[in-house]
Scaffold this motif. Structure first.
Motif, PDB file in Angstrom:
ATOM      1  N   ASP A  88      20.976  53.593  44.853  1.00  0.00           N
ATOM      2  CA  ASP A  88      21.795  54.289  45.844  1.00  0.00           C
ATOM      3  C   ASP A  88      23.133  54.705  45.240  1.00  0.00           C
ATOM      4  N   ALA A  89      23.735  53.825  44.462  1.00  0.00           N
ATOM      5  CA  ALA A  89      25.015  54.158  43.830  1.00  0.00           C
ATOM      6  C   ALA A  89      24.846  55.299  42.829  1.00  0.00           C
ATOM      7  N   TYR A  90      23.744  55.283  42.093  1.00  0.00           N
ATOM      8  CA  TYR A  90      23.475  56.372  41.155  1.00  0.00           C
ATOM      9  C   TYR A  90      23.361  57.697  41.899  1.00  0.00           C
ATOM     10  N   ASN A  91      22.618  57.714  42.980  1.00  0.00           N
ATOM     11  CA  ASN A  91      22.409  58.944  43.735  1.00  0.00           C
ATOM     12  C   ASN A  91      23.701  59.473  44.350  1.00  0.00           C
ATOM     13  N   ALA A  92      24.659  58.584  44.576  1.00  0.00           N
ATOM     14  CA  ALA A  92      25.941  58.996  45.134  1.00  0.00           C
ATOM     15  C   ALA A  92      26.947  59.392  44.066  1.00  0.00           C
ATOM     16  N   GLY A  93      26.637  59.141  42.801  1.00  0.00           N
ATOM     17  CA  GLY A  93      27.613  59.272  41.730  1.00  0.00           C
ATOM     18  C   GLY A  93      27.786  60.678  41.201  1.00  0.00           C
ATOM     19  N   GLU A  94      28.705  60.792  40.238  1.00  0.00           N
ATOM     20  CA  GLU A  94      29.011  62.049  39.577  1.00  0.00           C
ATOM     21  C   GLU A  94      28.588  61.968  38.110  1.00  0.00           C
ATOM     22  N   PRO A  95      27.999  63.039  37.571  1.00  0.00           N
ATOM     23  CA  PRO A  95      27.582  63.012  36.171  1.00  0.00           C
ATOM     24  C   PRO A  95      28.694  62.663  35.191  1.00  0.00           C
ATOM     25  N   ALA A  96      29.916  63.071  35.491  1.00  0.00           N
ATOM     26  CA  ALA A  96      31.021  62.794  34.581  1.00  0.00           C
ATOM     27  C   ALA A  96      31.240  61.304  34.368  1.00  0.00           C
ATOM     28  N   ASP A  97      30.750  60.467  35.277  1.00  0.00           N
ATOM     29  CA  ASP A  97      30.923  59.013  35.169  1.00  0.00           C
ATOM     30  C   ASP A  97      29.702  58.313  34.589  1.00  0.00           C
ATOM     31  N   ASP A  98      28.663  59.067  34.261  1.00  0.00           N
ATOM     32  CA  ASP A  98      27.378  58.447  33.909  1.00  0.00           C
ATOM     33  C   ASP A  98      27.425  57.596  32.642  1.00  0.00           C
ATOM     34  N   ARG A  99      28.026  58.108  31.591  1.00  0.00           N
ATOM     35  CA  ARG A  99      27.986  57.352  30.331  1.00  0.00           C
ATOM     36  C   ARG A  99      28.712  56.023  30.476  1.00  0.00           C
ATOM     37  N   ALA A 100      29.850  56.034  31.144  1.00  0.00           N
ATOM     38  CA  ALA A 100      30.597  54.783  31.321  1.00  0.00           C
ATOM     39  C   ALA A 100      29.822  53.790  32.168  1.00  0.00           C
ATOM     40  N   ALA A 101      29.114  54.283  33.188  1.00  0.00           N
ATOM     41  CA  ALA A 101      28.430  53.384  34.118  1.00  0.00           C
ATOM     42  C   ALA A 101      27.071  52.923  33.625  1.00  0.00           C
ATOM     43  N   TYR A 102      26.347  53.788  32.872  1.00  0.00           N
ATOM     44  CA  TYR A 102      24.930  53.507  32.636  1.00  0.00           C
ATOM     45  C   TYR A 102      24.522  53.401  31.168  1.00  0.00           C
ATOM     46  N   LEU A 103      25.404  53.702  30.236  1.00  0.00           N
ATOM     47  CA  LEU A 103      24.999  53.659  28.831  1.00  0.00           C
ATOM     48  C   LEU A 103      24.506  52.278  28.421  1.00  0.00           C
ATOM     49  N   GLU A 104      25.241  51.247  28.710  1.00  0.00           N
ATOM     50  CA  GLU A 104      24.846  49.900  28.262  1.00  0.00           C
ATOM     51  C   GLU A 104      23.572  49.402  28.949  1.00  0.00           C
ATOM     52  N   PRO A 105      23.461  49.495  30.275  1.00  0.00           N
ATOM     53  CA  PRO A 105      22.198  49.043  30.887  1.00  0.00           C
ATOM     54  C   PRO A 105      20.998  49.875  30.458  1.00  0.00           C
ATOM     55  N   TRP A 106      21.180  51.167  30.226  1.00  0.00           N
ATOM     56  CA  TRP A 106      20.052  51.986  29.791  1.00  0.00           C
ATOM     57  C   TRP A 106      19.678  51.691  28.342  1.00  0.00           C
ATOM     58  N   LYS A 107      20.646  51.358  27.520  1.00  0.00           N
ATOM     59  CA  LYS A 107      20.329  50.909  26.153  1.00  0.00           C
ATOM     60  C   LYS A 107      19.475  49.647  26.201  1.00  0.00           C
ATOM     61  N   ALA A 108      19.787  48.755  27.127  1.00  0.00           N
ATOM     62  CA  ALA A 108      18.997  47.532  27.265  1.00  0.00           C
ATOM     63  C   ALA A 108      17.567  47.847  27.700  1.00  0.00           C
ATOM     64  N   VAL A 109      17.402  48.836  28.563  1.00  0.00           N
ATOM     65  CA  VAL A 109      16.053  49.241  28.966  1.00  0.00           C
ATOM     66  C   VAL A 109      15.273  49.733  27.765  1.00  0.00           C
ATOM     67  N   LEU A 110      15.860  50.584  26.946  1.00  0.00           N
ATOM     68  CA  LEU A 110      15.163  51.113  25.780  1.00  0.00           C
ATOM     69  C   LEU A 110      14.850  50.023  24.755  1.00  0.00           C
ATOM     70  N   ALA A 111      15.734  49.047  24.626  1.00  0.00           N
ATOM     71  CA  ALA A 111      15.443  47.924  23.723  1.00  0.00           C
ATOM     72  C   ALA A 111      14.206  47.182  24.193  1.00  0.00           C
ATOM     73  N   HIS A 112      14.064  47.066  25.514  1.00  0.00           N
ATOM     74  CA  HIS A 112      12.923  46.336  26.078  1.00  0.00           C
ATOM     75  C   HIS A 112      11.642  47.150  26.018  1.00  0.00           C
ATOM     76  N   THR A 113      11.707  48.429  26.398  1.00  0.00           N
ATOM     77  CA  THR A 113      10.477  49.222  26.504  1.00  0.00           C
ATOM     78  C   THR A 113      10.040  49.838  25.183  1.00  0.00           C
ATOM     79  N   GLY A 114      11.016  50.125  24.306  1.00  0.00           N
ATOM     80  CA  GLY A 114      10.673  50.839  23.075  1.00  0.00           C
ATOM     81  C   GLY A 114      11.121  50.184  21.797  1.00  0.00           C
ATOM     82  N   GLY A 115      11.716  48.984  21.893  1.00  0.00           N
ATOM     83  CA  GLY A 115      12.141  48.278  20.699  1.00  0.00           C
ATOM     84  C   GLY A 115      13.294  48.935  19.963  1.00  0.00           C
TER      85      GLY A 115
END
Length: 319
Positions: free
Chosen positions: A216-243
């Motif tokens: 819900d927070a993602y859907n309400a957000g602005e692209p300009a804030d994406d890297r600060a908000a999601y870079l680290e958690p998304w890196k963790a996803v890729l470490a898990h799914t793709g090594g």
């Protein structure tokens, strides 16, 4: 999947399919010097929503200067449906009005009929074309196979599905010179306030990368804030799914964070440089999240697409 069911727990935002952004496309028009913008909503239409939401603002945002904020915005609002009929009004905003979520700016089209039958309604004004209504869903993927640990079924999820399509064709100069960014947003008025309930540009991000409690927070957000908000958690996803190692994950995510789809008109179109209706975005995202281990779901693009405006195929029978 692409951006279908982008609320928490694979449901539509607010539990309302009319507010569910399914896909965004940008590509050159069949006529030179023009660009097509398509925003599809309402998966499984019309069974989960027989018209566009009359209290919603559907919007396509354009970033012309690379700061991931809207410089131009096209807003689409719809009348209260009555007797199986509904109309649409399209506005174009620039500057500060483009950065707000309200429908603002100059009216390009007013009270255009929405087409709920087989044939689209086409409107043209000042070199722009617009059409909205029930169309076949161009998204293709073996979703059952993806959900079953990549044991492919050969069944295309979207082959018999419909969506509500919003198709706008504009002169290239409407979108600035050279490269621009684009993303879509759906907002709905609640208690007098306009609330953003869905947004996105790149396909199949929130389903793979966002935990349920942040959707819900993602859907309400602005692209300009994406890297600060999601870079680290998304890196963790890729470490898990793709090594992925951290540096490699960060490099891969440069394409999709911020969640703005870039289109350089001097280069051939094809995802992630814009997106056509036949680009195999499912294969692209599978390869990304798996670290190259899964590259093909063996499902190809749909064959019912139209060669000219409004490009989306005729709707499938409902019954």
């Amino acid at each position: 999947m692409s951006h279908h069911l982008s609320g928490p727990h694979l449901r539509s935002p607010k539990g309302d399919a009319r507010l569910d952004l399914t896909d965004l496309f940008v590509f050159p028009a069949a006529d030179d010097g023009r660009t097509v913008l398509i925003m599809n909503v309402n998966p499984f239409a019309p069974t989960q929503g027989e018209a566009f939401h009359p209290d919603a603002v559907y919007r396509i945002n354009i970033d012309t200067d690379g700061d991931h904020r809207a410089d131009v915005a096209y807003s689409f609002v719809f009348s209260e449906p009555a007797g199986g009929r509904q109309t649409a009004t399209v506005r174009r905003a620039v500057g500060a009005q483009a950065r707000a979520h309200e429908a603002a700016g100059d009216a390009l089209f007013t009270d255009v009929p929405v087409a709920f039958g087989h044939e689209p309604h086409l409107a043209e004004s000042d070199g722009r074309r617009f059409s909205a209504g029930l169309r076949s869903d161009p998204f293709f993927a073996d979703l059952d196979g993806i959900g079953d640990d990549f044991r492919w079924t050969g069944t295309d999820f979207g082959v018999d599905k419909n969506v509500f399509g919003i198709v706008l064709e504009v002169p290239d100069h409407d979108l600035g010179d050279g490269t621009f960014g684009v993303w879509a947003r759906v907002s709905v008025r609640e208690g007098g306030e306009l609330v953003s309930v869905d947004r996105g540009a790149h396909p199949s991000l929130t389903a793979y990368f966002n935990a349920e409690e942040v959707k819900d927070a993602y859907n309400a957000g602005e692209p300009a804030d994406d890297r600060a908000a999601y870079l680290e958690p998304w890196k963790a996803v890729l470490a898990h799914t793709g090594g992925y190692a951290p540096a490699a994950a960060e490099e891969v995510l440069r394409t999709v964070l911020p969640d703005v789809l870039r289109f350089d008109r001097t280069r051939p179109v094809g995802y992630p440089n814009g997106r056509t209706l036949t680009d195999d975005v499912t294969d692209a995202r599978l390869a990304m999240v798996s670290g190259g281990k899964v590259t093909d779901d063996h499902i190809g693009p749909h064959t019912d697409l139209l060669p000219a405006f409004p490009y989306l195929g005729h709707p499938h029978p409902v019954g």
